[in-house]
Design a protein around this motif. Structure first.
Motif, PDB file in Angstrom:
ATOM      1  N   VAL A  58       0.841  -1.210  -0.052  1.00 18.19           N
ATOM      2  CA  VAL A  58      -0.170  -0.078   0.090  1.00 18.19           C
ATOM      3  C   VAL A  58       0.802   1.263  -0.023  1.00 18.19           C
ATOM      4  N   ALA A  59       1.824   1.247   0.825  1.00 20.15           N
ATOM      5  CA  ALA A  59       2.857   2.466   0.885  1.00 20.15           C
ATOM      6  C   ALA A  59       3.663   2.554  -0.461  1.00 20.15           C
ATOM      7  N   GLN A  60       3.971   1.555  -1.157  1.00 19.18           N
ATOM      8  CA  GLN A  60       4.779   1.533  -2.410  1.00 19.18           C
ATOM      9  C   GLN A  60       3.831   1.977  -3.292  1.00 19.18           C
ATOM     10  N   ALA A  61       2.727   1.718  -3.289  1.00 19.04           N
ATOM     11  CA  ALA A  61       1.597   2.056  -4.554  1.00 19.04           C
ATOM     12  C   ALA A  61       1.439   3.547  -4.332  1.00 19.04           C
ATOM     13  N   ARG A  62       1.226   4.117  -2.994  1.00 18.06           N
ATOM     14  CA  ARG A  62       1.043   5.579  -2.747  1.00 18.06           C
ATOM     15  C   ARG A  62       2.466   6.380  -3.303  1.00 18.06           C
ATOM     16  N   LEU A  63       3.351   5.796  -2.938  1.00 16.78           N
ATOM     17  CA  LEU A  63       4.687   6.311  -3.293  1.00 16.78           C
ATOM     18  C   LEU A  63       4.862   6.607  -4.726  1.00 16.78           C
ATOM     19  N   ARG A  64       4.456   5.773  -5.373  1.00 14.30           N
ATOM     20  CA  ARG A  64       4.631   5.654  -6.828  1.00 14.30           C
ATOM     21  C   ARG A  64       3.526   6.622  -7.561  1.00 14.30           C
ATOM     22  N   GLU A  65       2.398   6.842  -6.978  1.00 17.08           N
ATOM     23  CA  GLU A  65       1.618   7.818  -7.386  1.00 17.08           C
ATOM     24  C   GLU A  65       1.480   9.117  -6.845  1.00 17.08           C
ATOM     25  N   GLU A  66       2.196   9.536  -5.678  1.00 16.40           N
ATOM     26  CA  GLU A  66       2.280  10.935  -4.920  1.00 16.40           C
ATOM     27  C   GLU A  66       3.605  11.451  -4.809  1.00 16.40           C
ATOM     28  N   GLY A  67       4.758  10.480  -5.035  1.00 21.28           N
ATOM     29  CA  GLY A  67       5.916  10.800  -4.482  1.00 21.28           C
ATOM     30  C   GLY A  67       6.334  11.112  -3.164  1.00 21.28           C
ATOM     31  N   VAL A  68       5.339  11.689  -2.307  1.00 21.55           N
ATOM     32  CA  VAL A  68       5.597  11.844  -1.012  1.00 21.55           C
ATOM     33  C   VAL A  68       4.348  11.430  -0.392  1.00 21.55           C
ATOM     34  N   VAL A  69       4.136  10.798   0.697  1.00 22.18           N
ATOM     35  CA  VAL A  69       2.922  10.436   1.315  1.00 22.18           C
ATOM     36  C   VAL A  69       2.876  11.059   2.625  1.00 22.18           C
ATOM     37  N   HIS A  70       1.851  11.792   2.750  1.00 21.06           N
ATOM     38  CA  HIS A  70       1.499  12.292   4.062  1.00 21.06           C
ATOM     39  C   HIS A  70       0.267  11.734   4.742  1.00 21.06           C
ATOM     40  N   CYS A  71       0.117  11.495   5.803  1.00 23.62           N
ATOM     41  CA  CYS A  71      -1.163  10.915   6.349  1.00 23.62           C
ATOM     42  C   CYS A  71      -0.925  11.098   7.937  1.00 23.62           C
ATOM     43  N   ARG A  72      -2.303  10.877   8.586  1.00 22.56           N
ATOM     44  CA  ARG A  72      -2.212  10.950  10.343  1.00 22.56           C
ATOM     45  C   ARG A  72      -2.812   9.590  10.466  1.00 22.56           C
ATOM     46  N   VAL A  73      -1.948   8.908  11.650  1.00 24.25           N
ATOM     47  CA  VAL A  73      -2.168   7.563  12.077  1.00 24.25           C
ATOM     48  C   VAL A  73      -2.320   7.811  13.699  1.00 24.25           C
ATOM     49  N   ASP A  74      -3.660   7.510  14.263  1.00 26.27           N
ATOM     50  CA  ASP A  74      -3.848   7.745  15.656  1.00 26.27           C
ATOM     51  C   ASP A  74      -3.315   9.004  16.029  1.00 26.27           C
ATOM     52  N   GLY A  75      -3.705  10.009  15.408  1.00 24.32           N
ATOM     53  CA  GLY A  75      -3.201  11.604  15.802  1.00 24.32           C
ATOM     54  C   GLY A  75      -1.978  11.901  15.699  1.00 24.32           C
ATOM     55  N   MET A  76      -0.973  11.182  15.074  1.00 28.02           N
ATOM     56  CA  MET A  76       0.433  11.283  14.640  1.00 28.02           C
ATOM     57  C   MET A  76       0.359  11.601  13.315  1.00 28.02           C
ATOM     58  N   SER A  77       1.540  12.422  12.767  1.00 30.26           N
ATOM     59  CA  SER A  77       1.712  12.889  11.396  1.00 30.26           C
ATOM     60  C   SER A  77       2.714  11.736  10.966  1.00 30.26           C
ATOM     61  N   PHE A  78       2.501  11.233   9.583  1.00 31.38           N
ATOM     62  CA  PHE A  78       3.450  10.280   9.159  1.00 31.38           C
ATOM     63  C   PHE A  78       3.614  10.799   7.808  1.00 31.38           C
ATOM     64  N   VAL A  79       5.029  10.957   7.290  1.00 31.79           N
ATOM     65  CA  VAL A  79       5.429  11.319   6.169  1.00 31.79           C
ATOM     66  C   VAL A  79       6.507  10.085   5.531  1.00 31.79           C
ATOM     67  N   VAL A  80       6.445   9.987   4.241  1.00 30.24           N
ATOM     68  CA  VAL A  80       7.241   8.720   3.646  1.00 30.24           C
ATOM     69  C   VAL A  80       7.555   9.438   2.391  1.00 30.24           C
ATOM     70  N   ILE A  81       8.962   9.431   2.157  1.00 30.12           N
ATOM     71  CA  ILE A  81       9.732   9.742   0.803  1.00 30.12           C
ATOM     72  C   ILE A  81      10.683   8.711   0.404  1.00 30.12           C
ATOM     73  N   SER A  82      10.722   8.527  -0.819  1.00 33.36           N
ATOM     74  CA  SER A  82      11.475   7.224  -1.321  1.00 33.36           C
ATOM     75  C   SER A  82      12.367   7.904  -2.535  1.00 33.36           C
ATOM     76  N   ASP A  83      13.710   7.326  -2.581  1.00 35.66           N
ATOM     77  CA  ASP A  83      14.400   7.640  -3.818  1.00 35.66           C
ATOM     78  C   ASP A  83      14.874   6.169  -4.464  1.00 35.66           C
ATOM     79  N   SER A  84      15.813   5.974  -5.328  1.00 39.17           N
ATOM     80  CA  SER A  84      16.050   4.643  -5.985  1.00 39.17           C
ATOM     81  C   SER A  84      16.669   3.723  -4.966  1.00 39.17           C
TER      82      SER A  84
END
Length: 110
Positions: A58-84
């Protein structure tokens, strides 16, 4: 001990204070974790090989589509970025934009 660099590629923002780091495993994949104090909050940054992202489809698909994933989980901010080669994630009770700046310091994208 890891087959990839875990250190920030550019200076980290001045807000967080590093309080610790350790080697861990995410679904049997090695990862480096950094722990910061951000004011009174604790922020965790995880650094792992992008190849290991296949274990999180799920994270892999979102990163492919969005480049940077931002979400909130249980009141916490969550950010993911990937390169090669690496995927960097950060989680904490701080604004998402500030977490993204911290993640970009590790990935080297400003």
């Amino acid at each position: 001990k890891l087959p990839f660099s875990c250190e920030p590629a550019t200076p980290i923002p001045s807000n967080p204070k590093l309080i610790g780091a350790r080697l861990c495993y995410l679904r049997e994949s090695p990862a480096g974790f950094y722990y910061f104090h951000w004011g009174r909050e604790v922020v965790t940054v995880g650094v792992f090989a992008s190849a290991g992202l296949t274990k999180f489809p799920v994270a892999q698909a979102r990163l492919r589509e969005e480049g940077v994933v931002h979400c909130r989980v249980d009141g916490m901010s969550f950010v993911v970025i990937s390169d090669s080669t690496r995927t960097i994630s950060a989680v904490g009770n701080v604004p998402s934009e500030e977490l993204a700046a911290l993640v970009r310091a590790f990935i080297g994208r400003n």
